[in-house]
Design a protein around this motif. Structure first.
Motif, mmCIF file in Angstrom:
data_model
loop_
_atom_site.group_PDB
_atom_site.id
_atom_site.type_symbol
_atom_site.label_atom_id
_atom_site.label_comp_id
_atom_site.label_asym_id
_atom_site.label_seq_id
_atom_site.Cartn_x
_atom_site.Cartn_y
_atom_site.Cartn_z
ATOM 1 N N SER A 283 0.830 -1.213 0.000
ATOM 2 C CA SER A 283 0.000 0.000 0.000
ATOM 3 C C SER A 283 0.866 1.265 0.000
ATOM 4 O O SER A 283 0.500 2.272 -0.598
ATOM 5 N N LEU A 284 2.032 1.208 0.640
ATOM 6 C CA LEU A 284 2.950 2.352 0.596
ATOM 7 C C LEU A 284 3.452 2.584 -0.824
ATOM 8 O O LEU A 284 3.557 3.726 -1.268
ATOM 9 N N ALA A 285 3.720 1.508 -1.539
ATOM 10 C CA ALA A 285 4.169 1.645 -2.929
ATOM 11 C C ALA A 285 3.096 2.323 -3.770
ATOM 12 O O ALA A 285 3.397 3.171 -4.617
ATOM 13 N N ALA A 286 1.834 1.947 -3.531
ATOM 14 C CA ALA A 286 0.742 2.565 -4.289
ATOM 15 C C ALA A 286 0.620 4.050 -3.956
ATOM 16 O O ALA A 286 0.443 4.875 -4.860
ATOM 17 N N VAL A 287 0.737 4.389 -2.689
ATOM 18 C CA VAL A 287 0.658 5.799 -2.282
ATOM 19 C C VAL A 287 1.830 6.582 -2.866
ATOM 20 O O VAL A 287 1.646 7.679 -3.408
ATOM 21 N N ALA A 288 3.035 6.039 -2.755
ATOM 22 C CA ALA A 288 4.223 6.730 -3.278
ATOM 23 C C ALA A 288 4.118 6.914 -4.788
ATOM 24 O O ALA A 288 4.492 7.970 -5.322
ATOM 25 N N GLN A 289 3.584 5.917 -5.471
ATOM 26 C CA GLN A 289 3.421 6.021 -6.925
ATOM 27 C C GLN A 289 2.404 7.096 -7.274
ATOM 28 O O GLN A 289 2.608 7.893 -8.186
ATOM 29 N N LYS A 290 1.308 7.161 -6.511
ATOM 30 C CA LYS A 290 0.279 8.167 -6.770
ATOM 31 C C LYS A 290 0.806 9.574 -6.474
ATOM 32 O O LYS A 290 0.569 10.512 -7.248
#
Length: 147
Positions: free
Chosen positions: A127-134
């Motif tokens: 989920s951190l990867a998704a947030v960082a990507q967004k």
């Protein structure tokens, strides 16, 4: 008594005077240029660059947390909170873009992404990867339009 030997008097070369004036002129020119550049630099607003630098560092630290497998809420929430607080000053940092609808849209989207991330903080690395990507894509979209 003998006549003293005739002495030849050498007239001093004017080249040394010219060289001195040239060197003095160069030194004065360099000093004046540095003073002028510092005066121009002092009049510039450093806030926009500083804001972007701090935001980039916080985003980088989010990515670093993910790479180091430190993805708990206690590791990521402070970074997200800092990014959100800094996002409040986007319009202040760029007053010339304040009335531009594209800029307002980008800033609002960025704040919404951070609000969503803070409402449900990433608890694992996926989920951190998704947030960082967004967050990164929101930044990139704005920079494509305005950099």
């Amino acid at each position: 008594m003998s006549d003293p030997a005739p002495t030849t008097t050498r007239t001093p070369s004017k080249a040394s005077r010219y060289l001195f004036v040239l060197v003095a002129g160069l030194v004065i020119g360099v000093i004046a240029t540095v003073m002028a550049m510092r005066a121009i630099q002092a009049r510039q607003d450093h806030f926009p660059d500083s804001l972007m630098t701090v935001m980039a560092k916080q985003a980088q630290l989010l990515g670093d947390s993910q790479k180091q497998n430190r993805c708990s809420i206690s590791d990521t929430a402070p970074r997200l909170q800092t990014l959100r607080a800094l996002a409040n000053d986007l319009e202040v940092a760029f007053p010339g873009l304040r009335d531009d609808e594209r800029f307002q849209s980008h800033a609002s989207r960025f704040r919404a992404t951070l609000n969503d991330a803070l409402a449900k903080p990433p608890a694992d690395c996926a989920s951190l990867a998704a947030v960082a990507q967004k967050v990164g894509s929101d930044c990139k979209a704005c920079h494509q339009d305005f950099k």
